[in-house]
Design an enzyme around this catalytic site. Structure first.
Site, PDB file in Angstrom:
ATOM      1  N   SER A  23       1.057  -1.060  -0.423  1.00  0.00           N
ATOM      2  CA  SER A  23       0.254   0.306  -0.015  1.00  0.00           C
ATOM      3  C   SER A  23       0.646   1.181   0.466  1.00  0.00           C
ATOM      4  O   SER A  23       1.722   1.300   0.433  1.00  0.00           O
ATOM      5  CB  SER A  23      -1.079  -0.002   0.979  1.00  0.00           C
ATOM      6  OG  SER A  23      -1.715  -1.527   0.980  1.00  0.00           O
ATOM      7  N   ALA A  24       0.460   2.011  -0.894  1.00  0.00           N
ATOM      8  CA  ALA A  24       1.334   3.444  -0.857  1.00  0.00           C
ATOM      9  C   ALA A  24       1.216   4.099   0.078  1.00  0.00           C
ATOM     10  O   ALA A  24      -0.289   4.308   0.947  1.00  0.00           O
ATOM     11  CB  ALA A  24       0.883   4.277  -2.240  1.00  0.00           C
ATOM     12  N   TYR A  25       2.676   3.941   0.462  1.00  0.00           N
ATOM     13  CA  TYR A  25       2.201   5.813   2.129  1.00  0.00           C
ATOM     14  C   TYR A  25       2.215   7.061   1.443  1.00  0.00           C
ATOM     15  O   TYR A  25       1.949   7.192   0.143  1.00  0.00           O
ATOM     16  CB  TYR A  25       3.431   6.538   2.399  1.00  0.00           C
ATOM     17  CG  TYR A  25       4.228   5.042   4.257  1.00  0.00           C
ATOM     18  CD1 TYR A  25       4.438   3.565   3.720  1.00  0.00           C
ATOM     19  CD2 TYR A  25       4.649   5.637   5.164  1.00  0.00           C
ATOM     20  CE1 TYR A  25       4.572   2.535   4.395  1.00  0.00           C
ATOM     21  CE2 TYR A  25       4.263   4.383   6.288  1.00  0.00           C
ATOM     22  CZ  TYR A  25       4.054   3.163   5.717  1.00  0.00           C
ATOM     23  OH  TYR A  25       4.964   2.462   6.712  1.00  0.00           O
ATOM     24  N   ASP A  84     -14.383  -4.061  11.225  1.00  0.00           N
ATOM     25  CA  ASP A  84     -13.534  -4.020  12.548  1.00  0.00           C
ATOM     26  C   ASP A  84     -12.279  -1.484  12.012  1.00  0.00           C
ATOM     27  O   ASP A  84     -11.321  -1.760  11.766  1.00  0.00           O
ATOM     28  CB  ASP A  84     -11.655  -4.421  11.857  1.00  0.00           C
ATOM     29  CG  ASP A  84     -10.681  -4.269  13.016  1.00  0.00           C
ATOM     30  OD1 ASP A  84     -11.070  -3.708  13.841  1.00  0.00           O
ATOM     31  OD2 ASP A  84      -9.479  -3.744  12.761  1.00  0.00           O
ATOM     32  N   GLU A 134      -9.556   8.673   9.650  1.00  0.00           N
ATOM     33  CA  GLU A 134      -8.634   9.637   9.242  1.00  0.00           C
ATOM     34  C   GLU A 134      -9.076  10.866   8.357  1.00  0.00           C
ATOM     35  O   GLU A 134     -10.169  10.339   7.341  1.00  0.00           O
ATOM     36  CB  GLU A 134      -7.446   8.618   9.401  1.00  0.00           C
ATOM     37  CG  GLU A 134      -6.976   8.190  10.596  1.00  0.00           C
ATOM     38  CD  GLU A 134      -4.901   8.043   9.636  1.00  0.00           C
ATOM     39  OE1 GLU A 134      -4.669   8.733   9.258  1.00  0.00           O
ATOM     40  OE2 GLU A 134      -5.085   6.742  10.819  1.00  0.00           O
TER      41      GLU A 134
END
Lengths: 513, 513
Positions: free
Chosen positions: B316-318, B385, B390
């Site tokens: 996964s790209a940061y 979950d 964010e």
């Protein structure tokens, strides 16, 4: 006591000789005309490797043809297991036992448990019946210097039934679990803590059994990347090991029965241990579950669950308490390294057995032969986790080895871990009585898989083993016999096939029996 | 900026109106003759329960027929995915962005990374190319107040390719893992520690990606007794969630690509972290494995293993570092209780949404609609979950919600966890643009399972999802639409289907954008 020993010895030798005549001499006479081929010429001096294991190659090859298991035998459709137990080899009478040859004296045991029960009655609301004739008491009283029980003891069958059916009045962690609590030394990577889910259950008649819940479906195999020391403990392996040990006529595994345990009624509601209560929960699928709890780890992912309350498990009869029947736990000389990379000496030194033979208590008596028996038993089940073995201190160095804790067997039916046979293949010796029984079980009329299948049919959790696991037993048995055959070719029958209770390597200075 | 907002709003509304005409009004006209059956008579005043969830039942039912997905559409054999992305609904042009609407300014970002790279070059022997035109830099620069990337951004496709193929020059624990080390608060039973096996990998061009290794086979389902919070993280769920989010036109999941990672060459040999090195070992089957290590727990049983070195995983790209692009993590109002027995208010109070609607920041703007978008996304994947979400602080309360951490989706294809839809079913509102796209994806010519299958075909780890998981998407989509339909019947279209970017409940006193 010496007189009785001699009597027993004479009886054993007579039986062994008759079997010897039938299995060894007769086939020899039959094969006189057949020439024998030897695949290794005299010029071959390299060390042959068996399953990654170095084995010394010596020059004096002899050939002892073993009975051909492929020979079809007339089947009359009767019980193979009954026929097996009716065979001469399984009917060597042990002499009547003197007090010193029994583990416990009746009066001593009855008094000990009477005190325990009266303490127990003061803390429980359950009705506990203390019956000196209870099967478990008879089992304890029957333990002697030769075996945990005698071949035809009805108390053992009754004990199996009691463990299968009798009301459970109390449940608690085992002492092992209690020792882990708070201590939980997980700084080493060698021991997973969450796999210890065994509980001590107490029955209405005060019988005590160790409950190991089902962790794995019958058809699941241990993943190839798993180390033996993180493998699940399998309840069905524990049951099957008891039956196998009995079929091998060892009687060194305490009775084990399968049972569908109601984890709510027979564990949660009867435990007085608050910690144990605290690990119970209801799963999203509304099943009752519990998990192992250790100070620093939260093991919900290790939980086992009933459906909704019923959970398969093995119940192993407890041995008499250590305070009245002390045992000692001795490191197995062929233990494995419980680390990722370590290797033990036996894995790299083909002459390791010569070293062991020099060491007390393996330098005299039957101890080494008992270790070899155990390695054959473990190879048949595929159990690599035999780091220690236990003996009753009362019977001294000649006492039999207890085959406790067999739940890591029967993990992979497709793999035969020949390194487990290292004691046999490196020492090249075996008790004549063991070999004869193995040869018997290799014959089609007593075929090991067939008698095991039949024996396990008696357990409530049948089928205890899948067919591939049963068939693996036959294949592995052949491998054991081939190892013996190779040893005999190398060293001669005299060196390899050892008369029980006699062979010594050194003057028996340390022999205490 | 206000002008641009208005422009964008007008464009959106035009597109939404055209689609509305096609999907809502036309079917309405078509169905004028058909009488509508209502299964709930006016006398029924009890609270209907949807998957264990209490939902308020109101009296003013209206009926809005949604397009029938069962109607067969002529298939021309072309790419459904291309047709989908060519649809008007997927071609609403965002206005050109002013500096305040971009997350980062080019000069600022380039300077920030130039400093980071020069620090990095001093500690590594690997050649690291710092290229301001690298795909990951373009991805970071493209993040704006509307989405993580724009629909047709070629940099995203390039970034996926780079993560799939580019040489890895460094590996380390993620910050999450580092925070766990030594702390590992397992006194609560809520969090298993061994499941965190994610690593941060750095590519040759300084791109950073989070690696989650494969823990579970494609055809394995989460056991029914597992709690969502001890469920495995699934690398394929992470990949599939990115594709689903793109197909829903959300663009709130950072790009994720599958990759066969060589754990020896691309992790063990390139890490500078001694702790990470220390958890590598060789399995009995000679595969290279590693496990999560936490101060008190020894997690060999959680190990993941290559074959012998290659291991599937998601990359996964940061997102840009928190120091240049701060985000805040906000508890999900519909979070679950992370204990065995606890229940959250939303699970027992059918009017919970009324409470939420009174609370800042849900009392104005689009925040609640964004939460509902997220709940639809999570329901489609089956992810329970979502305890936090964010947002980028720069875009304030109206910023989009990041859909991070989707690895606990796609655990059970056979179960539709309708409680995940609680925000939608309890609040009974949905963005019109979201609903229109869902309706589009329910039609056979754009069928969600078909466009997902096609989209996932582009990943190196194809098939990413099994067929039952793909088909579950269609079934779940129908359930979402039925929930909306029920809401519309109860409350009327005006109340339920909300124009994006407009609807407010209170004077926008807290609105910061």
């Amino acid at each position: 006591m010496l007189r009785r020993d001699r009597l027993f010895l004479a009886a054993t030798l007579t039986a062994v000789f008759s079997a010897d005549l039938y299995f060894i001499l007769l086939p020899k006479l039959r094969s006189l005309g057949r020439p024998h081929s030897c695949s290794c010429g005299p010029g071959n001096l390299s060390l042959p490797r068996q399953g990654g294991l170095a084995t010394p190659l010596l020059s004096n090859w002899t050939s002892v043809p073993l009975p051909d298991s492929a020979t079809p035998e007339p089947a009359d459709g009767g019980s193979k297991l009954e026929k097996l137990f009716a065979h001469t080899l399984y009917n060597i009478q042990t002499p009547s036992l003197g007090p010193e040859e029994r583990l416990l004296q009746a009066e001593q045991l009855i008094e000990y448990y009477r005190r325990k029960v009266s303490r127990w009655e003061s803390v429980t609301e359950h009705e506990v019946t203390y019956d000196p004739d209870a099967s478990w008491m008879k089992f304890h009283l029957g333990i002697n210097r030769y075996a945990l029980y005698s071949r035809d003891d009805p108390a053992v069958l009754q004990l199996l039934k009691d463990m299968q059916n009798m009301a459970v009045v109390s449940a608690d962690y085992t002492q092992d679990e209690k020792a882990l609590k708070g201590a939980c030394d997980c700084t080493q990577v060698v021991k997973p803590s969450g796999h210890h889910l065994k509980l001590a259950l107490k029955m209405k008649n005060f019988a005590k059994a160790m409950f190991k819940p089902m962790r794995q479906q019958r058809d699941e195999e241990t993943p190839e990347d798993s180390f033996y020391f993180v493998d699940f403990q399998r309840h069905n392996a524990e049951i099957a090991a008891f039956h196998l040990d009995r079929i091998l006529d060892f009687q060194r595994v305490p009775p084990v029965a399968g049972r569908l345990v109601n984890v709510t009624g027979e564990v949660l509601q009867v435990t007085h241990n608050e910690d144990l209560r605290a690990v119970f929960f209801t799963s999203p699928a509304n099943n009752t579950c519990f998990f192992a709890k250790c100070l620093y780890v939260c093991k919900t992912e290790y939980a086992v669950c009933g459906r909704p309350d019923l959970l398969e498990g093995s119940l192993s009869a407890y041995l008499p308490g250590l305070s009245i029947a002390p045992r000692i736990s001795i490191p197995n000389p062929w233990t494995r390294s419980y680390t990722f990379t370590g290797r033990e000496e036996w894995e790299v030194n083909p002459f390791y057995c010569d070293t062991v033979k020099q060491l007390y208590p393996y330098n005299s008596g039957n101890r080494l032969l008992n270790i070899i028996d155990m390695s054959i038993f473990d190879f048949l089940t595929g159990n690599m986790d035999r780091h220690h073995y236990e003996i009753f201190t009362k019977f001294g160095d000649e006492g039999f080895l207890l085959h406790l804790d067999n739940a890591r067997g029967f993990g992979k039916h497709s793999q035969d871990e020949t390194s487990i046979l290292a004691p046999l293949s490196q020492c090249c010796m075996i008790k004549r009585s063991t070999l004869l029984r193995l040869q018997l079980l290799a014959r089609s009329e007593f075929r090991l898989s067939d008698v095991m299948r039949e024996s396990l049919e008696g357990d409530p959790l049948r089928p205890v083993l899948t067919e591939p696991h049963l068939l693996a037993l036959d294949r592995r048995l052949q491998k054991v016999l081939r190892v013996v055959q190779r040893c005999v070719r190398r060293l001669g029958e005299e060196e390899v096939i050892t008369k029980d209770f006699i062979k010594t390597y050194n003057p028996p200075s340390h022999q205490s029996v």
